[in-house]
Design a protein around this motif. Structure first.
Motif, short mmCIF file in Angstrom:
data_model
loop_
_atom_site.label_atom_id
_atom_site.label_comp_id
_atom_site.label_asym_id
_atom_site.label_seq_id
_atom_site.Cartn_x
_atom_site.Cartn_y
_atom_site.Cartn_z
N PRO A 161 0.85 -1.48 0.43
CA PRO A 161 -0.33 0.24 -0.05
C PRO A 161 1.12 1.34 -0.08
N THR A 162 0.66 2.16 -0.16
CA THR A 162 0.85 3.99 -0.98
C THR A 162 0.02 4.37 -0.84
N GLU A 163 0.50 5.47 0.13
CA GLU A 163 -0.64 6.86 -0.55
C GLU A 163 -1.44 7.01 -1.40
N THR A 164 -0.43 6.85 -2.32
CA THR A 164 -1.65 7.71 -3.79
C THR A 164 -2.91 5.95 -4.11
N GLY A 165 -2.17 5.14 -3.95
CA GLY A 165 -2.17 4.02 -3.97
C GLY A 165 -3.68 2.91 -2.97
N PHE A 166 -3.76 3.77 -1.97
CA PHE A 166 -4.63 3.70 -1.54
C PHE A 166 -5.79 5.01 -1.59
N GLU A 167 -5.79 6.07 -1.38
CA GLU A 167 -6.26 6.79 -1.72
C GLU A 167 -6.91 6.62 -3.16
N LEU A 168 -6.60 5.68 -4.46
CA LEU A 168 -6.77 5.79 -5.50
C LEU A 168 -8.27 4.39 -4.70
N GLY A 169 -7.70 3.27 -4.63
CA GLY A 169 -8.51 2.59 -3.81
C GLY A 169 -9.49 2.62 -3.10
#
Length: 373
Positions: free
Chosen positions: A76-84
């Motif tokens: 999980p990354t900051e931008t991946g999490f927010e996209l999810g």
């Protein structure tokens, strides 16, 4: 291998398979699940060029069993999490552009659905099962009531393509996201290849869901000796009774052994849901369902796969006096004297419920990280 299959098998084909051959669909899911994700490599900012991403910290609670999801394979990354998170609440994932994942998985109820006994899909379509809670998914080996998904990255395929749920194809979802004014940028920020494709959609959803760790209930603090938290006399007695009467199935601090069992529910003639056998095709799996985890059980009513019980009193009364001797009934419910059920007094029922309420994790239920934008 998983990446290859993501790109070379279309989800329109999958949707057709679901409509005309359920077991072909299960085989498809099995083939995908048997492959490993490509390993995640954290790229130093100085070497990343224009692309860099901050990895989120994922901590395994000390009282939890080992992790099952390959976090290194889809960190999980900051931008991946927010996209999810954005995709989880995105109505465009459904054919009516309304029924998002968050439509049936509501945070205030530990991501379950209270307004209906069984969940509703697009155009008011009715399924046959109650929405399951979403927490601690990274510690589970299979998903849905019958285990149709054997990898978390693949689980969203089922509701997205099911005609009674979101009733959409990935081809359409991708086209809608590509034409959106914001999603192309969000995918570029979340993934190095920046593509809006089925693989990245599913990985982003997983990055959001694996961070949904519920481990801060009163019970957890007591177990970890945090903050001088103690159980009341009633709660402590209930915990002891739970260990005697319930923990053989609701095991570990996940409160499930992740097995499939027939717990003696009377068969609903309207749906005749055969449970696990839908996946395996084996008669010995008829009417078996995955043992649910009990965390946040106080707020995840209604209970059972079809939502037939409205409160915990009804659930425990079922185990005491309502067991039906249906096909494949689990032997744990057969007593030596020939009676069915789990013996317990009214007082014991009350104390077990006292204990179950210590599993409520308000920090998780109201965590703004998981809320809709």
């Amino acid at each position: 291998m998983l990446s290859f299959l993501y790109h070379h098998l279309t989800f329109d084909t999958l949707a057709i398979a679901m409509k005309f051959n359920y077991y072909a669909y299960i085989l498809f899911v099995f083939l995908l699940a048997s492959c490993k994700n490509e390993p995640y490599e954290e790229i130093p900012v100085e070497e990343a060029g224009e692309f860099s991403n901050v990895r989120l910290e994922f901590t395994i609670p000390s009282n939890f069993p080992p992790l099952i999801y390959d976090v290194e394979g889809n960190a999980p990354t900051e931008t991946g999490f927010e996209l999810g998170r954005r995709l989880f609440y995105e109505g465009r994932m459904a054919s009516d552009n309304v029924v998002a994942c968050g439509f049936c998985h509501i945070q205030e109820f530990a991501f379950t659905h209270h307004t209906h006994i069984i969940s509703h899909g697009v155009d008011g379509a009715l399924g046959s099962r109650n929405a399951q809670p979403l927490h601690n998914l990274a510690f589970q080996n299979e998903f849905t009531w019958d285990g149709a998904a054997m990898h978390l990255d693949l689980q969203p395929i089922i509701p997205i393509t099911n005609e009674l749920e979101m009733n959409e194809t990935f081809t359409n979802v991708i086209a809608k996201l590509q034409s959106h004014p914001e999603y192309p940028r969000l995918f570029r920020e979340a993934f190095e290849n920046g593509e809006i494709n089925s693989e990245n959609i599913l990985k982003a959803l997983s990055q959001f869901m694996i961070m949904m760790v519920s481990s801060n209930s009163k019970y957890d603090k007591f177990r970890r000796n945090e903050g001088n938290v103690t159980l009341t006399a009633n709660e402590a007695q209930g915990m002891e009774l739970f260990g005697q009467k319930c923990a053989s199935c609701h095991a570990t601090d996940l409160f499930t052994d992740q097995s499939y069992r027939n717990n003696g529910l009377a068969i609903d003639s309207e749906f005749n849901d055969i449970g696990r056998a839908r996946v395996t095709g084996l008669s010995e799996d008829n009417y078996k369902f995955k043992v649910p985890n009990l965390r946040n059980i106080e707020v995840t009513f209604p209970y059972m796969h079809d939502g037939r019980f409205q409160n915990l009193e009804q659930v425990l009364e079922h185990y005491r006096s309502g067991i039906s001797d249906t096909e494949n009934l689990d032997d744990i419910f057969r007593q030596a004297d020939g009676t069915l059920g789990i013996p317990m007094t009214n007082e014991e029922k009350a104390r077990i419920i006292d204990f179950l309420k210590t599993l409520t994790d308000a920090d998780f239920v109201f965590d703004e990280r998981f809320s809709e934008f």
